[in-house]
Design an enzyme around this catalytic site. Structure first.
Site, PDB file in Angstrom:
ATOM      1  N   GLU A  48       0.869  -1.176   0.000  1.00  0.00           N
ATOM      2  CA  GLU A  48       0.000   0.000   0.000  1.00  0.00           C
ATOM      3  C   GLU A  48       0.910   1.230   0.000  1.00  0.00           C
ATOM      4  O   GLU A  48       1.684   1.439   0.943  1.00  0.00           O
ATOM      5  CB  GLU A  48      -0.926   0.003   1.206  1.00  0.00           C
ATOM      6  CG  GLU A  48      -2.029  -1.032   1.120  1.00  0.00           C
ATOM      7  CD  GLU A  48      -3.024  -0.950   2.266  1.00  0.00           C
ATOM      8  OE1 GLU A  48      -2.825  -0.105   3.166  1.00  0.00           O
ATOM      9  OE2 GLU A  48      -3.996  -1.729   2.276  1.00  0.00           O
ATOM     10  N   GLU A  59      -5.650   9.078   9.767  1.00  0.00           N
ATOM     11  CA  GLU A  59      -4.313   8.698  10.193  1.00  0.00           C
ATOM     12  C   GLU A  59      -3.985   9.214  11.591  1.00  0.00           C
ATOM     13  O   GLU A  59      -4.394  10.300  11.989  1.00  0.00           O
ATOM     14  CB  GLU A  59      -3.263   9.226   9.206  1.00  0.00           C
ATOM     15  CG  GLU A  59      -3.602   9.032   7.747  1.00  0.00           C
ATOM     16  CD  GLU A  59      -3.810   7.591   7.328  1.00  0.00           C
ATOM     17  OE1 GLU A  59      -3.538   6.691   8.129  1.00  0.00           O
ATOM     18  OE2 GLU A  59      -4.259   7.363   6.204  1.00  0.00           O
TER      19      GLU A  59
END
Length: 281
Positions: A48, A59
């Site tokens: 990824e 995040e």
């Protein structure tokens, strides 16, 4: 168009898949190339590859800091595509980014220009954390046109119609979020993992679990619980960050990443052996 590696094939082997994440361009373009290639050498089955966005809402601080470093070093969507073309890896690459960057790219409104370019340089699929399944039809259509996969993140709280819609649209693999909250390495593995995997047990795509995995023992635990693969980001980004802060030579940081990748892959394999011994699939 590039001859993109098959994402599904990475999960069809008789072993769990290891899916690491790094932000492209962290801490700079050239070092990041070496770091991503080190993960492939360490046993990555899929990578990824984050395309940095200025508002990464899903995040934690570790990956937010990586994104800031990459943006400060000049990473853009066009540089990202150059980066992918330059990589010397033979595993599928999944673009992880936010929908604004996909939608705004190119002269034509909508996701098609971005998806076309991604397919051309060798991207195999997408993870888009801020794109609800209910609004994913345009991206799904573009992915179908260029034969790319669209991966969705299933959280512990995902239920009902949203879960059904994800099931209809997902391809490649499903990203199973092991815990609530933002990304980040943890010292333990969430008990929510078993429940999340059970909820989608009858889906006909592989299940890869992420959020909080940082050690080989964590990987073994996740695979033993029934995962088809593990996704690891923050534990690897931490290695990049430590190297950057300590001014460690790039080659040494790459060696550390390769070693950590190998540890995580071996942990996943160990978990598969333990599951087989216990009578699982």
């Amino acid at each position: 168009m590039a001859n993109n590696p098959d994402l599904g094939a990475a999960f069809e082997r008789d072993e769990p898949a290891f899916v690491p994440y790094l932000a492209a361009g962290d801490p700079d373009y050239d070092a990041s190339i070496e770091y991503v290639e080190a993960l492939a050498r360490g046993g990555a089955d899929v990578i990824e590859l984050g395309l940095p966005f200025s508002e990464p809402i899903a995040e934690g601080k570790t990956i937010q800091d990586a994104i800031v470093r990459a943006l400060d070093a000049g990473m853009t969507p066009d540089r990202y595509f150059e980066f992918v073309e330059e990589l010397a890896v033979d595993v599928p690459l999944v673009c992880m980014t936010y929908y604004n960057l996909i939608y705004q790219y190119g002269d034509e409104e909508g996701p098609r220009p971005f998806v076309e370019k991604a397919a051309d340089v060798g991207i195999t699929g997408f993870v888009v954390p801020d794109l609800p399944a209910e609004e994913a039809d345009p991206l799904r259509t573009a992915c179908d046109e260029f034969d790319l996969d669209l991966v969705f993140i299933v959280a512990p709280t995902t239920r009902g119609e949203r879960l059904d819609r994800m099931r209809e649209q997902v391809s490649g693999y499903v990203y199973v979020q092991a815990r609530l909250g933002t990304t980040g390495a943890r010292d333990d593995v969430s008990d929510q993992t078993d429940e999340s995997l059970a909820r989608i047990d009858d889906w006909d795509v592989p299940k890869a679990v992420g959020f909080g995995i940082k050690e080989g023992d964590h990987a073994a635990r996740i695979v033993r619980a029934g995962a088809d693969g593990i996704i690891v980001g923050s534990a690897l980004v931490d290695i990049v960050a430590d190297g950057y802060e300590d001014d460690t030579p790039v080659a040494e940081v790459a060696n550390r990443l390769e070693a950590k990748a190998r540890e995580l892959k071996q942990g996943a394999l160990r978990g598969a052996e333990q599951r087989a011994e216990a009578g699982g699939d």
